[in-house]
Design a protein around this motif. Structure first.
Motif, mmCIF file in Angstrom:
data_model
loop_
_atom_site.group_PDB
_atom_site.id
_atom_site.type_symbol
_atom_site.label_atom_id
_atom_site.label_comp_id
_atom_site.label_asym_id
_atom_site.label_seq_id
_atom_site.Cartn_x
_atom_site.Cartn_y
_atom_site.Cartn_z
ATOM 1 N N ARG A 132 -58.239 73.352 -52.851
ATOM 2 C CA ARG A 132 -58.181 72.428 -54.002
ATOM 3 C C ARG A 132 -59.586 71.943 -54.363
ATOM 4 N NH1 ARG A 132 -56.188 66.391 -53.953
ATOM 5 N NH2 ARG A 132 -56.507 65.932 -56.145
ATOM 6 N N ALA A 133 -60.371 71.597 -53.352
ATOM 7 C CA ALA A 133 -61.751 71.169 -53.601
ATOM 8 C C ALA A 133 -62.541 72.303 -54.248
ATOM 9 C CB ALA A 133 -62.413 70.717 -52.301
ATOM 10 N N GLY A 134 -62.305 73.534 -53.817
ATOM 11 C CA GLY A 134 -62.983 74.681 -54.413
ATOM 12 C C GLY A 134 -62.669 74.814 -55.892
ATOM 13 N N ARG A 135 -61.394 74.620 -56.241
ATOM 14 C CA ARG A 135 -61.024 74.703 -57.657
ATOM 15 C C ARG A 135 -61.661 73.569 -58.461
ATOM 16 N NH1 ARG A 135 -56.680 76.131 -54.851
ATOM 17 N NH2 ARG A 135 -55.570 74.160 -55.054
ATOM 18 N N LEU A 136 -61.719 72.385 -57.881
ATOM 19 C CA LEU A 136 -62.370 71.257 -58.571
ATOM 20 C C LEU A 136 -63.854 71.552 -58.803
ATOM 21 C CD1 LEU A 136 -60.723 68.277 -56.658
ATOM 22 C CD2 LEU A 136 -60.455 68.788 -59.108
ATOM 23 N N LEU A 137 -64.512 72.104 -57.776
ATOM 24 C CA LEU A 137 -65.934 72.416 -57.924
ATOM 25 C C LEU A 137 -66.155 73.566 -58.908
ATOM 26 C CD1 LEU A 137 -67.192 71.995 -54.259
ATOM 27 C CD2 LEU A 137 -67.588 70.487 -56.215
ATOM 28 N N ALA A 138 -65.257 74.538 -58.914
ATOM 29 C CA ALA A 138 -65.383 75.641 -59.871
ATOM 30 C C ALA A 138 -65.247 75.113 -61.296
ATOM 31 C CB ALA A 138 -64.330 76.711 -59.592
ATOM 32 N N ASP A 139 -64.308 74.196 -61.501
ATOM 33 C CA ASP A 139 -64.132 73.607 -62.831
ATOM 34 C C ASP A 139 -65.353 72.785 -63.225
ATOM 35 O OD1 ASP A 139 -61.651 74.770 -62.984
ATOM 36 O OD2 ASP A 139 -60.542 72.924 -62.550
ATOM 37 N N ARG A 140 -65.933 72.123 -62.253
ATOM 38 C CA ARG A 140 -67.100 71.277 -62.501
ATOM 39 C C ARG A 140 -68.311 72.102 -62.909
ATOM 40 N NH1 ARG A 140 -69.599 67.478 -57.843
ATOM 41 N NH2 ARG A 140 -71.677 68.239 -58.127
ATOM 42 N N HIS A 141 -68.448 73.241 -62.294
ATOM 43 C CA HIS A 141 -69.594 74.105 -62.573
ATOM 44 C C HIS A 141 -69.145 75.229 -63.491
ATOM 45 C CE1 HIS A 141 -72.148 72.069 -59.752
ATOM 46 N NE2 HIS A 141 -71.198 72.131 -58.860
ATOM 47 N N ASP A 142 -68.821 74.866 -64.699
ATOM 48 C CA ASP A 142 -68.401 75.863 -65.672
ATOM 49 C C ASP A 142 -69.571 76.804 -65.885
ATOM 50 O OD1 ASP A 142 -67.722 77.355 -67.846
ATOM 51 O OD2 ASP A 142 -66.809 75.699 -68.936
ATOM 52 N N ASP A 143 -69.472 77.989 -65.286
ATOM 53 C CA ASP A 143 -70.609 78.883 -65.298
ATOM 54 C C ASP A 143 -70.506 79.959 -66.364
ATOM 55 O OD1 ASP A 143 -69.762 79.909 -61.920
ATOM 56 O OD2 ASP A 143 -68.540 79.906 -63.699
ATOM 57 N N ARG A 144 -69.767 79.684 -67.431
ATOM 58 C CA ARG A 144 -69.766 80.642 -68.549
ATOM 59 C C ARG A 144 -71.137 80.671 -69.210
ATOM 60 N NH1 ARG A 144 -64.372 78.587 -69.098
ATOM 61 N NH2 ARG A 144 -65.171 76.881 -70.323
ATOM 62 N N ASP A 145 -71.828 79.534 -69.236
ATOM 63 C CA ASP A 145 -73.153 79.472 -69.843
ATOM 64 C C ASP A 145 -74.188 79.535 -68.727
ATOM 65 O OD1 ASP A 145 -75.452 79.048 -71.265
ATOM 66 O OD2 ASP A 145 -75.086 76.914 -71.588
ATOM 67 N N LEU A 146 -74.799 80.672 -68.568
ATOM 68 C CA LEU A 146 -75.789 80.858 -67.515
ATOM 69 C C LEU A 146 -77.205 80.636 -68.021
ATOM 70 C CD1 LEU A 146 -74.254 83.989 -65.793
ATOM 71 C CD2 LEU A 146 -74.138 81.616 -65.052
ATOM 72 N N GLY A 147 -77.329 80.148 -69.246
ATOM 73 C CA GLY A 147 -78.644 79.960 -69.843
ATOM 74 C C GLY A 147 -79.544 79.043 -69.044
ATOM 75 N N ALA A 148 -79.008 77.930 -68.556
ATOM 76 C CA ALA A 148 -79.838 76.989 -67.798
ATOM 77 C C ALA A 148 -80.343 77.623 -66.508
ATOM 78 C CB ALA A 148 -79.059 75.711 -67.506
ATOM 79 N N ALA A 149 -79.464 78.357 -65.820
ATOM 80 C CA ALA A 149 -79.883 79.014 -64.579
ATOM 81 C C ALA A 149 -80.926 80.094 -64.869
ATOM 82 C CB ALA A 149 -78.681 79.603 -63.846
ATOM 83 N N LEU A 150 -80.714 80.853 -65.910
ATOM 84 C CA LEU A 150 -81.677 81.895 -66.263
ATOM 85 C C LEU A 150 -83.033 81.288 -66.622
ATOM 86 C CD1 LEU A 150 -82.294 84.850 -66.658
ATOM 87 C CD2 LEU A 150 -81.359 84.672 -68.979
ATOM 88 N N ALA A 151 -83.017 80.209 -67.391
ATOM 89 C CA ALA A 151 -84.272 79.536 -67.741
ATOM 90 C C ALA A 151 -84.981 79.029 -66.492
ATOM 91 C CB ALA A 151 -84.008 78.389 -68.715
ATOM 92 N N ALA A 152 -84.212 78.495 -65.536
ATOM 93 C CA ALA A 152 -84.811 77.993 -64.297
ATOM 94 C C ALA A 152 -85.419 79.133 -63.476
ATOM 95 C CB ALA A 152 -83.779 77.227 -63.477
ATOM 96 N N VAL A 153 -84.767 80.298 -63.459
ATOM 97 C CA VAL A 153 -85.319 81.453 -62.743
ATOM 98 C C VAL A 153 -86.669 81.832 -63.342
ATOM 99 C CG1 VAL A 153 -85.031 83.937 -62.349
ATOM 100 C CG2 VAL A 153 -83.129 82.381 -61.917
ATOM 101 N N LEU A 154 -86.759 81.769 -64.641
ATOM 102 C CA LEU A 154 -87.981 82.212 -65.318
ATOM 103 C C LEU A 154 -89.095 81.182 -65.307
ATOM 104 C CD1 LEU A 154 -86.328 83.917 -68.407
ATOM 105 C CD2 LEU A 154 -87.389 85.042 -66.434
#
Length: 190
Positions: A132-154
């Protein structure tokens, strides 16, 4: 959602009779339960104290636990004690959703719970709560938009870039062949 995560931690602690903490995959503390001070059977170690006081674990602590294979764990496991490092044995319940590790539920149970006992109803209920906690965290980290992570990598320095690389790797898969093309217009940012 924080209240939901706190409820999960409190219920897992009650079910298994041990103090619990919940950390995300970056070892950031998300929730913890009270630690009884009048009970000699429930010891506290330096790692739990630092995690609560610092709202997360140190990089050295993270490396030590990750070296035990916790990021790949799909079910409960027992981590060993390391007295020299101030670590007591723990029961780890991986917090997973969608086939990915989202965090870790740690219990200082003194070795009382057998992580391999499939017939233990309290452990089975605690594992369901970890899901249940995993599902809550997955919902919290809606990772459809990876733009922020990609920008941070670069563009980010050291630790922030490393976290972003892990986020992209988790989302896209460790073994997937990837190619990254970054265009840098003259005088502009990528």
């Amino acid at each position: 959602m924080r209240d939901d995560l706190q409820d999960v931690v409190d219920e897992v602690s009650r079910l298994l009779g041990a103090p619990a903490t919940l950390e995300d995959v970056d070892f950031t503390l998300l929730a913890f339960c009270a630690h009884p001070t009048d009970d000699d059977t429930t010891a506290m170690d330096a790692v739990r104290a630092r995690s609560i006081l610092g709202r997360g674990s140190t990089p050295a602590t993270r490396r030590w636990f990750e070296g035990l294979g916790i990021a790949r764990a799909e079910g409960p496991l027992r981590t060993p004690a390391d007295p020299a490092a101030g670590v007591l044995t723990r029961l780890l319940l991986p917090v997973r959703a969608d086939g990915r590790t989202r965090g870790y539920l740690w219990l200082l149970d003194g070795g009382r719970t057998d992580p391999g006992d499939a017939s233990d109803p309290a452990l089975a209920a605690a594992v369901a709560l970890a899901g249940r906690a995993g599902r809550l965290l997955a919902d919290r980290h809606d990772d459809r938009d990876l733009g922020a992570a990609l920008a941070a990598v670069l563009t980010s320095p050291g630790p922030a870039r490393d976290r972003a690389v892990r986020a992209l790797s988790d989302r896209l898969g460790d073994g997937a062949p990837l190619a990254l093309v970054a265009l840098h217009p003259p005088g502009g940012a990528p």
